[in-house]
Design an enzyme around this catalytic site. Sequence first.
Site, PDB file in Angstrom:
ATOM      1  N   GLY A 297       0.801  -1.226   0.000  1.00 33.96           N
ATOM      2  CA  GLY A 297       0.000   0.000   0.000  1.00 33.96           C
ATOM      3  C   GLY A 297       0.829   1.269   0.000  1.00 33.96           C
ATOM      4  O   GLY A 297       0.728   2.104  -0.903  1.00 33.96           O
TER       5      GLY A 297
ATOM      6  N   TYR B  78       6.723  -6.608  15.833  1.00 31.50           N
ATOM      7  CA  TYR B  78       6.593  -5.526  14.858  1.00 31.50           C
ATOM      8  C   TYR B  78       7.074  -4.193  15.460  1.00 31.50           C
ATOM      9  O   TYR B  78       7.865  -3.457  14.863  1.00 31.50           O
ATOM     10  CB  TYR B  78       5.131  -5.410  14.412  1.00 31.50           C
TER      11      TYR B  78
ATOM     12  N   ALA C 290       9.071  -3.689  17.982  1.00 34.17           N
ATOM     13  CA  ALA C 290      10.525  -3.713  18.190  1.00 34.17           C
ATOM     14  C   ALA C 290      11.255  -3.491  16.867  1.00 34.17           C
ATOM     15  O   ALA C 290      12.250  -2.761  16.803  1.00 34.17           O
ATOM     16  CB  ALA C 290      10.946  -5.040  18.813  1.00 34.17           C
TER      17      ALA C 290
END
Lengths: 261, 261
Positions: free
Chosen positions: B18, B157, B159
């Site tokens: 995206g 995620y 981290a």
Amino acid sequence: MKGRFDGATALITGGAGGIGTGVALRLGREGAHVAVADLTVSQAEVVAARVRQEGGRASAHALDVTQAEDVQRVLGEVECLAGTVTLAVTCAGIDSQFAFLDLPPEEWQRTLAVNLQGTFLVMQGVARRLKAKGAPGHIVAVASAAAKRPNPTQAHYGASKAGVVNLVRSAGVALARDGIVVNAVCPGVVDTAMTQAIHMERSLLTHLSVEESLDRMIQAIPIGRIETVDDVAHVVAFLLSEEANYMVGQAVNVCGGLAFD
Amino acid sequence: MTQRFEGATCLVTGGGGGIGAGTAKLLAAEGAHVIVADLSLERAREVAAEIKAMGHAASAHSVDVTSEASVAQLVDESWRENGPVTMVVTCAGIIKIQPFLDLPEADWDRTLDVNLKGTFLVLQGVARRLVREGLQGRMVAVSSVAGRGPRADVADYAASKAGVISVVRSAAMALAKYGMRVNAVCPGVVATEMTYAIQRMRAEDSGGDPDEMLAGAVAGIPIGRIETPEDVARAIAFLLSEEAGYVTGQALNVCGGLEFD
């Protein structure tokens, strides 16, 4: 890039200072009417004249940002002259050098009044008028990398700028849904008269020469050169543009890598 | 504002996703030749085809950012086909919702590999080549607001994205002397497939409705609307532009007021 601010009216406080002048010229070139406000109107007029010389539109205004009525008066003047202020940049700021143990309370108070309360009064005044009209706008406060670092010889300045960073967050969130975009920039060591004066004063405390004092500072900048007022003005212009509309209450470090958070 | 990147070649990893696709399209519209790189060659090709259909320049490549050899091959091919890659945007990233107590070691490793090591390898791979050839470049890594705060159900995620902010700072310091700038953006809740997948996973775990959960998340954003890939892409383009010439090592929160430091 020309014309990004066509038809807009911009208020720049501290508009006669180094960063203020750079921002005024930049916004003038990009089409805004620039209301240059400064404590000394004759100096503001010099900058306004430079904007006009380049083909831009500008007016000069005497403004003491620590006085709420003065802020209201100038906002009224500018609105009559050029329409509602939709772009505001608060550059008015003072600094002085004192060893922490010698910092006088009056100096603390004066610095906080100009740098922090002054920013608040202008920001609130501009936002009130925008909100009353239901108009969107952009406000950028000039904070400083000093807001994010220890400042042993200018604790008052650092505290005032840290206050500006927090004020911008509060105002940013408070005004986000009204389409009023509020952010800050945190410049580092900018090539201005203020920086020269800082190192002049600091040299008295450190017993280094003014040049040595400034050179040591510049050598510590990762990007390896002193910051120009244009370096700051470019980022201010970005934050005043539609491109930055999803940024709310941020303080962008424009300092060549001196500060991070 | 058009043609800011005329003549430049820009590598976008995760270009099929995206934010990556949105960024690739914006940079191409402003004159860059965009190398759309993705683990899925098919998705990269789709995005490149869309860009070409709009009359702009793009090519598609597959890359596994977790493999130094794959990144090296991408850099070589890019250089051979389109000359020096002077702009890089690292968008490749993965996320999976899992309660902290259940997060398996293998998933932790995979997330850190793609999001953090992958970012490092791409930044290092392109920077090595640029330094070797005496060229300057500008790089932007996509971090996340999750890199700024706690995330109970995506600890890996969060981290990895905090790590991206750190690697960007280190790379900026290391590469400043070569005239290279490295920055990051921290988007918030962006209208992408990844965000919708997160809501579906969270809904599954809690038995809630994904659309309602997303609406709830959006209601919590101070600016009051979901972020678009273009909101992110505009900030990335600014950081890649000359206007950000004094900005390095920074992580810009582009999140509608969700996070600050």
